[in-house]
Design an enzyme around this catalytic site. Structure first.
Site, PDB file in Angstrom:
ATOM      1  N   ASP A 130       0.801  -1.231   0.000  1.00 44.60           N
ATOM      2  CA  ASP A 130       0.000   0.000   0.000  1.00 44.60           C
ATOM      3  C   ASP A 130       0.839   1.289   0.000  1.00 44.60           C
ATOM      4  O   ASP A 130       1.525   1.593   0.971  1.00 44.60           O
ATOM      5  CB  ASP A 130      -0.914   0.049   1.234  1.00 44.60           C
ATOM      6  CG  ASP A 130      -1.756  -1.202   1.430  1.00 44.60           C
ATOM      7  OD1 ASP A 130      -1.294  -2.298   1.080  1.00 44.60           O
ATOM      8  OD2 ASP A 130      -2.878  -1.078   1.945  1.00 44.60           O
ATOM      9  N   GLU A 190      -4.220   1.684  -2.827  1.00 42.91           N
ATOM     10  CA  GLU A 190      -5.483   2.093  -2.189  1.00 42.91           C
ATOM     11  C   GLU A 190      -5.379   3.319  -1.284  1.00 42.91           C
ATOM     12  O   GLU A 190      -6.392   3.937  -0.981  1.00 42.91           O
ATOM     13  CB  GLU A 190      -6.110   0.923  -1.415  1.00 42.91           C
ATOM     14  CG  GLU A 190      -5.377   0.604  -0.124  1.00 42.91           C
ATOM     15  CD  GLU A 190      -6.285   0.081   0.975  1.00 42.91           C
ATOM     16  OE1 GLU A 190      -7.485  -0.093   0.733  1.00 42.91           O
ATOM     17  OE2 GLU A 190      -5.776  -0.145   2.078  1.00 42.91           O
ATOM     18  N   ASN A 191      -4.164   3.676  -0.850  1.00 46.31           N
ATOM     19  CA  ASN A 191      -4.017   4.849   0.025  1.00 46.31           C
ATOM     20  C   ASN A 191      -3.174   5.942  -0.617  1.00 46.31           C
ATOM     21  O   ASN A 191      -2.637   6.823   0.072  1.00 46.31           O
ATOM     22  CB  ASN A 191      -3.358   4.453   1.359  1.00 46.31           C
ATOM     23  CG  ASN A 191      -4.046   3.287   2.019  1.00 46.31           C
ATOM     24  OD1 ASN A 191      -3.532   2.178   1.993  1.00 46.31           O
ATOM     25  ND2 ASN A 191      -5.210   3.526   2.591  1.00 46.31           N
ATOM     26  N   HIS A 214     -10.224   0.858   0.574  1.00 46.21           N
ATOM     27  CA  HIS A 214     -10.262   2.308   0.316  1.00 46.21           C
ATOM     28  C   HIS A 214     -10.484   2.672  -1.148  1.00 46.21           C
ATOM     29  O   HIS A 214     -10.396   3.852  -1.510  1.00 46.21           O
ATOM     30  CB  HIS A 214      -8.967   2.973   0.815  1.00 46.21           C
ATOM     31  CG  HIS A 214      -8.914   3.086   2.309  1.00 46.21           C
ATOM     32  ND1 HIS A 214      -9.753   3.915   3.011  1.00 46.21           N
ATOM     33  CD2 HIS A 214      -8.139   2.455   3.229  1.00 46.21           C
ATOM     34  CE1 HIS A 214      -9.481   3.806   4.311  1.00 46.21           C
ATOM     35  NE2 HIS A 214      -8.515   2.918   4.463  1.00 46.21           N
TER      36      HIS A 214
HETATM   37 FE   LIG Z   1      -3.972   0.272   2.985  1.00 44.69          FE
HETATM   38 FE   LIG Z   2      -6.918  -1.487   3.297  1.00 39.57          FE
END
Ligand SMILES: [Fe+2]
Ligand SMILES: [Fe+2]
Length: 270
Positions: free
Chosen positions: A8, A39-40, A68
């Site tokens: 991530d 996702e972040n 997310h």
């Molecule tokens: Fe994450």
């Molecule tokens: Fe996550």
């Protein structure tokens, strides 16, 4: 085939570190394929079209995600037109985007990537085990694809280890994402599947899982939030794994990669 998976990306720190390093990493490790969990990437919450384009341009072949994925509203429209951006396969059937994709690596081998999300301590989704099983049954390696990777986005180490063994011998790699902390268990399972419970995040580890630390610490202490979460600025550690597969589609080698920031450096021999 030699592939790099990066955990991530959190905020600008993680994003810029990866965008800057990826061309050199591709070259140094002779990478045929690069998967990045994004996702972040947008301020810690979701991803935007522009960030996806920047990551593709830097050398990412596929972007996986997790819980997310819908945080930035614009992505709902973009994901339907971009097969290189995946959301977990076990979201409701009519969700935008897909949880699986077929791609061609730079050495000409075909690769299938599945993104799935766990059920323990996570928002409720369909059962990932049955959905992954269906895909594995229909797509045996090395016939359906030379390489098959599962990014299992989950909170619990138990559920992730179970997914590893569940897919052992049928996937080239099962790698966990979501906890933002790398686990020290990268190895090859008995059936030949490379496995790591969590690849960790690409972000500043002087933080609480990538977020500027004062707000989350105070939230835990006072049960009251003094402000909004924001990604920690400062030097990122790039965290991921490099996996080499053979003609049978199974793993020959797995090695963790940690570069920069405040974690110890782990750089596999080239
Ligand atoms: Fe994450
Ligand atoms: Fe996550």
């Amino acid at each position: 085939l030699r592939l790099l998976y990066l955990g991530d990306l959190v905020g600008r720190s993680g994003r810029n570190a990866v965008i800057e390093a990826l061309p050199d990493l591709r070259n140094r490790y002779q990478l045929d394929f690069v998967i990045v969990n994004c996702e972040n990437a947008a301020g810690g919450f979701g991803v935007t079209e522009q960030i996806c384009l920047d990551l593709f341009h830097a050398g990412a072949d596929v972007l996986t995600s997790g819980n997310h994925i819908w945080d930035q509203k614009e992505i709902v429209h973009y994901i339907d037109d971009e097969p290189r951006l995946l959301r977990p396969i076990n979201y409701p059937k009519d969700s935008p985007g897909k949880g699986i994709g077929h791609y061609t690596a730079s050495n000409g081998e075909t690769i299938m990537v599945i993104n799935a999300q766990g059920q323990l301590y996570m928002p409720p989704l369909d059962d990932p085990f049955h959905m992954v099983e269906e895909v594995l049954d229909q797509n045996p390696i090395p016939d359906a694809a030379d390489v098959l990777v599962i990014d299992f986005h989950a909170e619990a180490t138990s559920e992730k280890m179970a997914m590893g063994h569940f897919a052992d011998g049928r996937a080239s790699l099962v790698v966990g994402s979501h906890t933002h902390v790398p686990t020290a268990d990268a190895h090859i399972l008995p059936g030949g599947t490379a496995y790591q419970t969590d690849a960790g995040m690409c972000g500043n580890y002087d933080s609480v899982i990538g977020m500027e630390k004062s707000v989350p610490v105070e939230r835990f202490r006072s049960k009251f939030s003094p402000g909004r979460l924001s990604p920690a600025d400062g030097p990122a550690t790039i965290c991921g794994i490099i996996v080499e597969t053979g003609r049978d589609g199974l793993a020959k080698h797995i090695a963790p990669l940690q570069l920069g920031g405040c974690l110890p450096e782990l750089s596999p021999e080239t």
